[in-house]
Design a protein around this motif. Structure first.
Motif, short mmCIF file in Angstrom:
data_model
loop_
_atom_site.label_atom_id
_atom_site.label_comp_id
_atom_site.label_asym_id
_atom_site.label_seq_id
_atom_site.Cartn_x
_atom_site.Cartn_y
_atom_site.Cartn_z
N UNK A 59 34.29 63.20 6.31
CA UNK A 59 35.27 62.94 5.27
C UNK A 59 35.87 61.55 5.31
N UNK A 60 35.48 60.72 6.28
CA UNK A 60 36.01 59.37 6.38
C UNK A 60 34.92 58.33 6.34
N UNK A 61 35.31 57.10 6.00
CA UNK A 61 34.36 56.00 5.89
C UNK A 61 34.39 55.18 7.16
N UNK A 62 33.21 54.84 7.68
CA UNK A 62 33.16 54.11 8.94
C UNK A 62 31.91 53.24 9.02
N UNK A 63 32.07 52.14 9.78
CA UNK A 63 30.92 51.28 10.06
C UNK A 63 30.05 51.96 11.11
N UNK A 64 28.88 51.41 11.36
CA UNK A 64 28.04 51.94 12.43
C UNK A 64 28.72 51.71 13.77
N UNK A 65 28.45 52.59 14.73
CA UNK A 65 29.07 52.45 16.05
C UNK A 65 28.74 51.11 16.68
N UNK A 66 27.54 50.62 16.46
CA UNK A 66 27.13 49.34 17.04
C UNK A 66 27.68 48.14 16.28
N UNK A 67 28.18 48.38 15.08
CA UNK A 67 28.61 47.28 14.23
C UNK A 67 27.48 46.62 13.48
N UNK A 68 26.25 47.09 13.72
CA UNK A 68 25.08 46.47 13.07
C UNK A 68 25.04 46.81 11.59
N UNK A 69 24.49 45.89 10.81
CA UNK A 69 24.31 46.08 9.37
C UNK A 69 22.91 45.61 8.99
N UNK A 70 22.52 45.96 7.77
CA UNK A 70 21.31 45.38 7.20
C UNK A 70 21.55 45.15 5.72
N UNK A 71 20.71 44.33 5.11
CA UNK A 71 20.89 44.00 3.70
C UNK A 71 19.86 44.75 2.88
N UNK A 72 20.21 45.01 1.64
CA UNK A 72 19.25 45.55 0.67
C UNK A 72 19.13 44.53 -0.45
N UNK A 73 17.91 44.36 -0.97
CA UNK A 73 17.65 43.27 -1.90
C UNK A 73 17.17 43.79 -3.24
N UNK A 74 17.35 42.98 -4.25
CA UNK A 74 16.83 43.24 -5.59
C UNK A 74 15.37 42.81 -5.61
N UNK A 75 14.43 43.76 -5.78
CA UNK A 75 13.01 43.37 -5.76
C UNK A 75 12.60 42.52 -6.95
N UNK A 76 13.47 42.40 -7.94
CA UNK A 76 13.17 41.54 -9.09
C UNK A 76 13.17 40.07 -8.70
N UNK A 77 14.05 39.70 -7.74
CA UNK A 77 14.19 38.29 -7.41
C UNK A 77 14.39 38.02 -5.92
N UNK A 78 14.43 39.07 -5.09
CA UNK A 78 14.60 38.89 -3.66
C UNK A 78 16.01 38.60 -3.21
N UNK A 79 16.98 38.66 -4.13
CA UNK A 79 18.35 38.34 -3.77
C UNK A 79 19.05 39.54 -3.11
N UNK A 80 19.91 39.24 -2.14
CA UNK A 80 20.67 40.29 -1.46
C UNK A 80 21.70 40.87 -2.42
N UNK A 81 21.74 42.20 -2.51
CA UNK A 81 22.72 42.85 -3.39
C UNK A 81 23.64 43.80 -2.64
N UNK A 82 23.38 44.03 -1.35
CA UNK A 82 24.23 44.94 -0.61
C UNK A 82 24.09 44.76 0.89
N UNK A 83 25.17 45.08 1.60
CA UNK A 83 25.19 45.10 3.06
C UNK A 83 25.71 46.46 3.48
N UNK A 84 24.93 47.18 4.29
CA UNK A 84 25.30 48.54 4.66
C UNK A 84 25.13 48.73 6.16
N UNK A 85 25.75 49.77 6.73
CA UNK A 85 25.65 49.98 8.18
C UNK A 85 24.22 50.32 8.60
N UNK A 86 23.82 49.78 9.73
CA UNK A 86 22.54 50.12 10.33
C UNK A 86 22.81 51.20 11.38
N UNK A 87 22.90 52.44 10.91
CA UNK A 87 23.28 53.54 11.78
C UNK A 87 22.19 53.88 12.78
N UNK A 88 22.61 54.42 13.92
CA UNK A 88 21.68 54.82 14.95
C UNK A 88 21.97 56.22 15.46
#
Length: 481
Positions: free
Chosen positions: A10-39
């Motif tokens: 029920x709560x929002x949290x980063x990954x325990x490690x603090x790691x993130x990864x980006x997701x990109x728009x395949x139309x142009x390769x530009x980064x459109x989001x940064x999300x937790x890299x959960x483990x």
């Protein structure tokens, strides 16, 4: 740029490690989001929250009609924010906006409404047994904590067709979306909170293979539902053995389309092209190997190649776009590798066979590709490419073509094009696939079961069959003496 956190308990949290990864728009390769890299630790926290919620009276004792109301509310909120979510899906996955609107978002809405209707209809029976001293009745009860692992080709829709029946049956869930396309899963998580689901009933953890393995192997998970490749599906079977989890696996496909000599060729070409290039061919049931009656073979191949060459490529948000990019550069290289193998093995390349040039070269665009003069032993005719690559081959009689269609490790879907009703039923009966489509290219609806045979998977999504897959049957005996 979108930024996200995991939903756990029920709560929002980063990954325990603090790691993130980006997701990109395949139309142009530009980064459109940064999300937790959960483990593994994030998965453990989510599973713990889901197991706690499973026994919480707020969820465990909720009436079926109240569960139905919550699911219907999710559908209403999806509908309210449909345009925003469709654009997000298009940017993250690349599919044309009309598909994101009319298939992904609209389909998700329909799944939640359909299974909202099931909440009040999940019941048991009183078997007609032979013991006079007792009464027996059965109940369908939740499986428990369900790990839901979704692919990148239809991120929102496939999440919906797993979440809706799982929750309708009273389970709690941990959703792990594909790392390539996590954004609509996190947006959907916000909708579940707004709809009023109790904390921990729905958890969403973004991450890569480590998170997926941790979910599959976790002893606190009672069932895993996975949609993706057959190779990963086999690893899930092995990883789930610890506590003998229940599994639903919707895996790869190499859908055959049989064009009989009496088929309406104009409809067959248009329909099969639509099936083959929808979502850039990134559909497990996309028609990709075509068996054409020999007298119509050359005409069909020429027409298909001409139609494929005329397909308008472009960004998903352009209303004139008929086909968008593939999901990213890694996948584009994989598709191109298959095309190169087709050329090397002697198939005739009629059109396409390369990434798009000009302004589209910035993105992961691959030209619709048609091969002829291939044979069943070629990689392009046997292996799942998951891209806009279509292979055309002739056949001489129905017995021959049925055998050739079935000579595949896959058995997800197939199509038959004919004006003759007897031929349609004959081939539909003989083809070993979970879904056979006659004179049409789509065969998915919330009310109809969907899934494969052989290496295309176990179990079924959608329909009554999904209710069965997300419940256990409990038998109760009452002594009468």
């Amino acid at each position: 740029m979108e930024a996200g956190q995991n939903l756990i308990g029920g709560g929002w949290r980063a990954s325990d490690s603090g790691a993130t990864f980006v997701t990109v728009d395949p139309t142009n390769g530009e980064t459109i989001g940064v999300v937790p890299d959960g483990g593994a630790t994030d998965i453990d926290a989510a599973v713990t929250a889901a197991r706690d919620a499973l026994g919480d009276p707020q969820w465990a004792r909720m009436s079926p009609s109240e569960r139905a109301r919550l699911l219907w509310r999710v559908a209403d909120l999806l509908e309210r924010d449909a345009e925003e979510i469709a654009v997000l899906e298009t940017r993250d996955q690349g599919q044309p906006l009309r598909i994101a609107r009319n298939v992904s978002v609209a389909g998700a809405v329909e799944h939640f409404r359909y299974y909202a209707g099931w909440c009040t209809k999940i019941d048991g029976r009183a078997p007609a047994h032979s013991r006079a001293d007792a009464l027996n009745y059965t109940r369908r009860v939740p499986v428990g904590v369900c790990g839901l692992i979704t692919p990148w080709n239809f991120p929102l829709l496939i999440a919906a067709w797993k979440l809706a029946p799982a929750l309708a049956c009273g389970n709690t869930v941990v959703l792990k979306p594909a790392e390539q396309t996590p954004l609509t899963a996190l947006r959907l998580a916000r909708i579940f909170i707004e709809a009023g689901f109790p904390p921990g009933v729905v958890n969403v953890v973004t991450g890569g293979p480590e998170a997926g393995r941790a979910l599959v192997e976790h002893d606190g998970v009672d069932k895993v539902s996975f949609t993706g490749s057959t190779e990963v599906g086999r690893s899930i079977v092995r990883g789930s053995a610890g506590n003998l989890k229940r599994l639903s696996l919707e895996l790869g496909g190499k859908a055959a389309s049989v064009i009989v000599g009496d088929a309406d060729l104009e409809r067959a070409v248009a329909g099969n092209l639509q099936s083959g290039i929808q979502n850039s061919g990134q559909v497990c049931a996309a028609s990709s190997r075509f068996y054409v009656a020999r007298p119509r073979y050359e005409e069909f191949a020429e027409r298909l190649a001409k139609a494929a060459a005329a397909v308008q490529l472009g960004p998903g948000q352009d209303p004139d776009t008929q086909m968008g990019p593939v999901v990213g550069e890694e996948h584009l290289s994989r598709v191109d590798g298959y095309v190169r193998s087709g050329v090397e093995q002697g198939a005739a390349l009629l059109t396409g066979g390369a990434r798009a040039a000009g302004p589209l070269a910035r993105g992961s665009f691959y030209l619709p590709t048609v091969f002829a003069d291939a044979d069943d032993g070629m990689r392009i005719a046997r292996e799942e490419i998951f891209g806009p690559v279509l292979t055309v081959m002739p056949f001489d009689d129905l017995d021959e073509v049925a055998a050739r269609v079935n000579d595949s490790e896959y058995g997800l879907a197939a199509s038959v094009w004919t004006r003759d009703l007897a031929t349609a039923h004959h081939l539909a009966d003989r083809i070993h696939a979970g879904c056979v489509r006659v004179n049409m290219v789509a065969g998915i609806d919330p009310a109809a079961p969907w899934g494969g045979m052989k290496a295309s998977g176990w179990g079924r999504e959608m329909g009554t069959e999904a209710i069965e897959d997300y419940t256990e049957v409990k038998s109760v005996w009452i002594g009468l003496e």
